[in-house]
Every structure is written in C-alpha cells, then in structure tokens.
Design a protein around this motif. Structure first.
Motif, short mmCIF file in Angstrom:
data_model
loop_
_atom_site.label_atom_id
_atom_site.label_comp_id
_atom_site.label_asym_id
_atom_site.label_seq_id
_atom_site.Cartn_x
_atom_site.Cartn_y
_atom_site.Cartn_z
N GLN A 236 28.63 54.64 46.14
CA GLN A 236 27.45 54.28 46.93
C GLN A 236 27.10 52.81 46.74
O GLN A 236 26.79 52.10 47.72
N SER B 75 29.72 50.59 48.54
CA SER B 75 29.50 50.59 49.99
C SER B 75 28.31 49.73 50.38
O SER B 75 28.36 48.98 51.36
N THR B 76 27.24 49.82 49.59
CA THR B 76 26.03 49.03 49.87
C THR B 76 26.29 47.54 49.72
O THR B 76 25.90 46.73 50.57
N TYR C 103 17.58 48.98 44.54
CA TYR C 103 18.24 49.91 45.44
C TYR C 103 18.19 51.31 44.83
O TYR C 103 18.57 51.50 43.67
N ASP D 287 19.51 55.18 45.71
CA ASP D 287 20.38 56.01 46.56
C ASP D 287 20.88 55.23 47.76
O ASP D 287 20.91 55.73 48.90
N GLY D 288 21.26 53.98 47.53
CA GLY D 288 21.89 53.16 48.55
C GLY D 288 20.96 52.38 49.45
O GLY D 288 21.44 51.59 50.27
#
Length: 668
Positions: A256, A259-260, A579, A581-582
């Motif tokens: 996660q 990806s962020t 941040y 959970d993304g």
C-alpha cells in the motif's frame, strides 16, 4: 432449565468464534491461542456428550412406545422447535438434522484451523533458508551500502557492478567480488559502492541476477541539497489482518505504501525509509524459540515477502533505501535487560548482519568502542539525523537512576545536540524507537515516560540548542501502533494556559510518532494529555497501515500568520503528511527562518518568542470528528491506568494497616 453440557457447548462455541475473530482481524496476541484451542476442546466434548444423551433418550422413548410402563428419567431428544439458525449461531446440536449439527461443529473446527494456519503456515512452509536478495541501505553523496544474501555456493564469486542510468548501458563499473559467504553471517555481506556522483541515478547488478536502482544524495551546499523527502514508520507483521487466500509472507502495508508513493510528484519521492523498529515480531503471536536460528529465520522470512517486488518495476519497495533502529519485538516484549542477557545476543546477530552493517555510520563522538555502537548519525540535505538505540543499553524503567540510552549513548546524543551544524543544515532530526511523550497511558514505562529524569536532561539540551544554534529539532518515533503528534514547549517561553490546551498547534519541540506500517491497531483510546509539559497536537489511533512523509524545502513562510500584518520570510519549511491506509489524512507545517539580522534574530518587526522559531500549524485535517463511540473506547483504554491506580492504593493501604498492627503488637 438448560443442562450443563448445553451451557458449556454454547459458551465455548461463542468463545472460539469471538476469540478467533479478534486474533485474526484485530490483535494477534499470544493469550488468544490457548483460549481458542481449549474452548474448542470443551466445545467438542460438550457436543459429543449432548449427542450421546440425545441418542440414549431417543432409544428410551422408542422402548416406552412399544409397551414399557415406566417413563425414562433420562434426557430426551433435543427440542424439535430448534431452528437451523439457532444451531449455526449457538453451536448447539440440531433436533431436525444431524447435518446442521456437524456443519456448526465444522465451523468451529475451521475457525481453529484458520488460527493454526496463521500461526504456522509461514513458519513450516517458508523457512526461507535459500532466499537470495539484495537491497540498498544508507546512501551518501558518493557512496551506497548494498546488502546481499546468497546461500548458493554455486553462485560464488558474486560480482558487484554498477552504472549510471543515463549512460551507455554497456558501461558497467565493477566494484568488487565476494568469494566467500557462509553461516557466520547467515550468508550475508555488505558492499559499499564508492566514487559515485552526487544526485545521480544508478543501477547496480550482481552476477547472481539480482539488480536494483538508487539515487545518491545531493552535494552539500548545492541548490538540490536544500530539499529532502523521506518516509518513516514502524512495526510490520506478514499477512495481518489475516487472509486465508493471501501469501503468508505478504505484507499489505508495504504494498500500500509503495503504491501510494509511486503516485507522488517526482519532487516528493522519498530518498529513504527511516524504519523505527519491530521489523520482525519474534514473540507475536507466539514465540517458537529463542535460538540464533529462530531469530535469523524471522529476518529471512520478511525478506522473502513478495511485497518487496510487487507493483511496477520502477516503483518497488526493494529499491527504496531502508535504514533501521532496534525495538523490543526484535528481542522480547518490553525488553529492558541490557545486551548481555539472553536472548539479546541471539537477537542482535541478525539485526547486525541484516541492518546495522547497511546502516549509516556511527556518530563522530560515540563515547564507546565503535564495534559496540548501535546508534547512528548522518547528514542528508538540510537535515542531520541521530538514530537512537533505546533497547540495547536501557535499564529497568521507573527508577531514580533509570537510563534508556546508557551513559555512552547519552553523552553522544548531548554532544550531537550541542554541535553547530554545517551551513545549509537547519534541522536536527532525532529518531527513537519508542515515543518521547508520556501521554500514552498504556505501557507508559516502556516509553521515555519510564525514564523522565533522562528525558528532562535531553529536553533541556534540545531547548538550549534551538535557542542558541538557530536550528529546529524534530523527534520521530514509532512502537505504539497509533499516530500521535506532541509538542514539548520550552518553559522559558512562558506560554499561556490557552497555548497549552490539548489538540492545539503552536510552539515547542515537536514529536511525530507513527505506526504500524502493517500490523494491528488498538480499537481503544490510549493517548491522553495529563499536564502542560506534553501538549497534544493530534491523535489518530485507527488504521492498519500508517506512515509519515516528511518533506523539507525552502519556501516563503509567514512568520506569524495570525498577525494583523503577516511578514513573509524565506524559510526552510518541514511538512509532515500522515497517511492512513493509503490516504493522506493530516498535514502539519514547521519552519526555520533563513534571513536573520546581525544579532541572529529573525528579520521581522513581529514580536516573537525567545526561541525565535515560529509556531507549527495545521495545513489539512481529513480525520473524522470523534463521535459517541470514542467515550466507550476511551473508557476501555483507561482500564489499565485505573487498575494500576487502584492496585497501588490498595497495596499502600495494606502496608499501612500492617504497619499499624505491628506497632500495636509491639506496644502490647
């Protein structure tokens, strides 16, 4: 009236399901495991007892129907009105169908098997003894530390090469060859790539087909050195929250985060991850051993995770340089017994081979033999860093002479804090595996809250440095599986009561404590301001994956935005983005004025405080306002605090009564 076996079956069934849900989805605590399997044994025993009783009752009823003159006094068959839903929910046998009885029993058995799967699938099926990998650790303007592991002797010697990404693809530079890797280092080695160019994108390649990329640090004093971005977090556990269909070594939080970060603009892409402990959890959910091989295997399993190479080739977690501090679950929970007591020596071995050797250098003045030092210091762009080891040298907390750092590390930290920084360095960032604040009311003595005398010594040195050196000090920490931003105002500021209220931005040393990167979070509230020494700025407990992105860059900042006529001033500005959970949920800004007059004061007519440093301010807050459930969560979170208080008062009262009785006996 329900029989004892029915009560036992229903209660044990509910216990199996509830405890397993909490264990697999909320908190993988070791206490849940024996409860789950013991409850299953009780349930199955009770179920068989009920089934046997039902069969006997049915036989007796059938016998009476054929002419017996005496009614049986034994239990008869189950209530025919029992519903399928009742059977599935309670775990009790069904009078209508044996099929539903076995289905509800299989549900409980399946729940226990899921618990067992979470416990041992990774341990049994992924020993990872043959894992080969490489990663980048500390990077400077001209060097990069490369860690590799290669257990296959057929791959030796391992040839290490690198090249600039923008140059001729065939132009590789050989850094060296590794001819021997053996079990003394768990088949690991660190190679330092040297003679690199500052602020340059490189690719490295190994003869065993391992490859990766990295970017060197800008040259000190160059325009690019005015900016740095990096991420920080702590605490990760594979496959949690538990997913049966997931790879047992998958770390959702790493994927996660990767990806962020991959969606950020190029200027905000982090230079490194500052990981603040609990990289492995040797004792969660259960400790399966304390030997050297057990500790090494935990590190190997983490580095075997497919999450390191998930996503696009250009945005993989394995290519982000990671530097590490040590915390308790890499040794044992709440460890405070020094570096000689078992299991510390076994725990330290893989930490040294996998992390320390790829970490930054030790401080210029360590006040200890270099081989015994596990705290680090380095400069990157506009910030210098000191990475503390708050486990290796600590003593028992909550004593008058308790130390969390040990004498040598304390002296090294104080020397670092008092040392003027080179031109262009405006921030001192001090990283601790455990929080400095004592606002966490659960397990407070395991944090700096158990070492308040030493904390006061360190804070006084920091306040003095901010006043005299013109730098700003930022504290970073992890451990708590929650986020907490706290400020520690310099007493010389003489702030008003309004400026010391909870949940306010303002003056003072600032700490940002964040975690976990991928682990459980507490479903209760455990952080609370209790005095005006530790002032709450923001508290965010929820989320299985949390990390902070810190960006420092030159900008124009209003010295006092609340003033009638704000004064724009060129400053070095730190922006902290949280941040969860993304998603970005909170942003906070601090600054250091760069334009000063001959006396060293900020070039402004605005009446500023003694510290000369502007107050912090919130830029964005997307966190949901606290609702009615917070009262319940806060009450539960204070249970330990209240229980300890009651226990202390009861103990004190007991000894008072005992002392009085003894005095009366002596008088008699």
């Amino acid at each position: 009236m329900a029989s004892l076996p029915r009560i036992a079956a229903a209660s044990s069934s509910a216990t199996v399901r509830l405890m397993a849900f909490i264990f697999l989805r909320w908190i993988p605590g070791h206490a849940f495991v024996p409860i789950i399997f013991t409850s299953l044994a009780v349930y199955l025993s009770s179920l068989f007892s009920l089934l046997k009783g039902s069969q006997l009752g049915a036989q007796r009823v059938a016998k009476d129907a054929k002419g017996s003159t005496k009614r049986s006094q034994e239990p008869g068959p189950a209530n025919p009105r029992d519903s399928v839903l009742k059977t599935l929910l309670t775990g009790l046998p069904s009078a209508r169908s044996s099929l539903w009885t076995w289905i509800t029993a299989l549900i409980n058995i399946a729940v226990a098997l899921l618990t067992l799967d979470f416990l041992i699938r990774g341990l049994v099926f992924y020993p990872s003894s043959d894992v080969a990998f490489s990663r980048i650790g500390y990077v400077s303007p001209t060097t990069a530390n490369l860690l590799l592991r290669e257990p296959d002797s057929a791959q030796l010697p391992v040839v290490v090469s690198y090249q600039e990404l923008t140059r001729d693809p065939a132009n590789w530079i050989e850094e060296g060859r590794i001819y021997k890797l053996d079990n003394t280092t768990d088949f690991t080695a660190v190679v330092t790539l040297k003679n690199l160019k500052p602020a340059t994108h490189y690719r490295y390649s190994l003869s065993n087909n391992k490859t990766g990329t990295f970017v060197t640090v800008p040259r000190p004093g160059s325009p690019a050195a005015n900016r740095i971005s990096f991420v920080t977090s702590s605490c990760l556990k594979p496959n949690f929250p538990y997913n049966l269909l997931s790879h047992p070594l998958r770390v959702p939080g790493i994927e996660q985060m990767t990806s962020t970060l991959g969606k950020l603009p190029a200027l905000l892409r982090p230079a490194f991850m500052l990981f603040l402990g609990d990289f492995v959890y040797i004792d969660v959910p259960l400790r399966f051993g304390s030997s050297l091989s057990h500790y090494r295997s935990e590190y190997r399993r983490i580095y075997s995770s497919p999450s390191w190479t998930a996503g696009p080739t250009d945005d993989q977690a394995i290519d982000l340089p990671w530097i590490h501090t040590l915390d308790d679950h890499e040794i044992a929970n709440d460890w405070s017994q020094g570096n000689q007591t078992a299991p510390y020596p076994a725990a330290a071995d893989p930490f040294i081979h996998y992390h320390v050797r790829a970490n930054p250098p030790i401080p210029e003045t360590p006040f200890a033999p270099p081989d015994d030092v596990t705290y680090f210091s380095f400069v990157n762009g506009p910030a210098s860093f000191f990475m503390l080891d708050t486990r290796t040298y600590r003593s028992e907390p909550a004593q008058d002479n308790s130390t969390i750092l040990g004498s040598a590390q304390l002296q090294s930290l104080l020397a670092y804090v008092a040392r003027p920084e080179p031109a262009g360095v405006h921030w001192k960032i001090i990283a601790s595996s455990v929080p400095f604040t004592k606002n966490w009311q659960f397990g407070t003595t395991d944090t700096w809250g158990g070492f308040l005398n030493e904390r006061r010594t360190v804070f006084e040195a920091m306040w003095r440095a901010e006043r005299e050196l013109g730098v700003r000090i930022i504290l970073l920490s992890g451990d708590r599986h929650e986020f907490g931003a706290t400020r520690f105002p310099d007493p010389s500021l003489q702030l008003s009561s309004n400026e010391l209220q909870p949940h306010t931005s303002g003056f003072g040393l600032h700490e940002f404590s964040v975690g976990p990167l991928s682990m459980f979070y507490l479903p209760v509230r455990s952080y609370r301001q209790t005095d005006d020494e530790d002032v709450t700025v923001k508290y965010a407990p929820d989320g299985n994956s949390k990390f902070g992105l810190i960006d420092i860059a030159d900008d124009v900042e209003d010295l006092d935005p609340a003033a009638p006529a704000p004064v724009p001033l060129r400053s070095s500005v730190l922006t902290y983005s949280l941040y969860v959970d993304g998603a970005i949920v909170w942003k906070y800004r601090l600054s250091v004025p760069l334009e000063r007059d001959a006396a060293g004061h900020a070039a402004s007519s605005t009446a500023m405080r003694v510290s000369l440093l502007p107050p912090g301010r919130v830029l964005e807050d997307q966190l949901v306002a606290e609702g009615w459930d917070v009262l319940l969560k806060t009450a539960i979170g204070r249970a330990e605090e209240i229980g300890n208080c009651v226990a202390k008062k009861a103990t004190a009262l007991y000894f008072q009564v005992l002392d009085r009785v003894q005095r009366e006996e002596r008088l008699d």
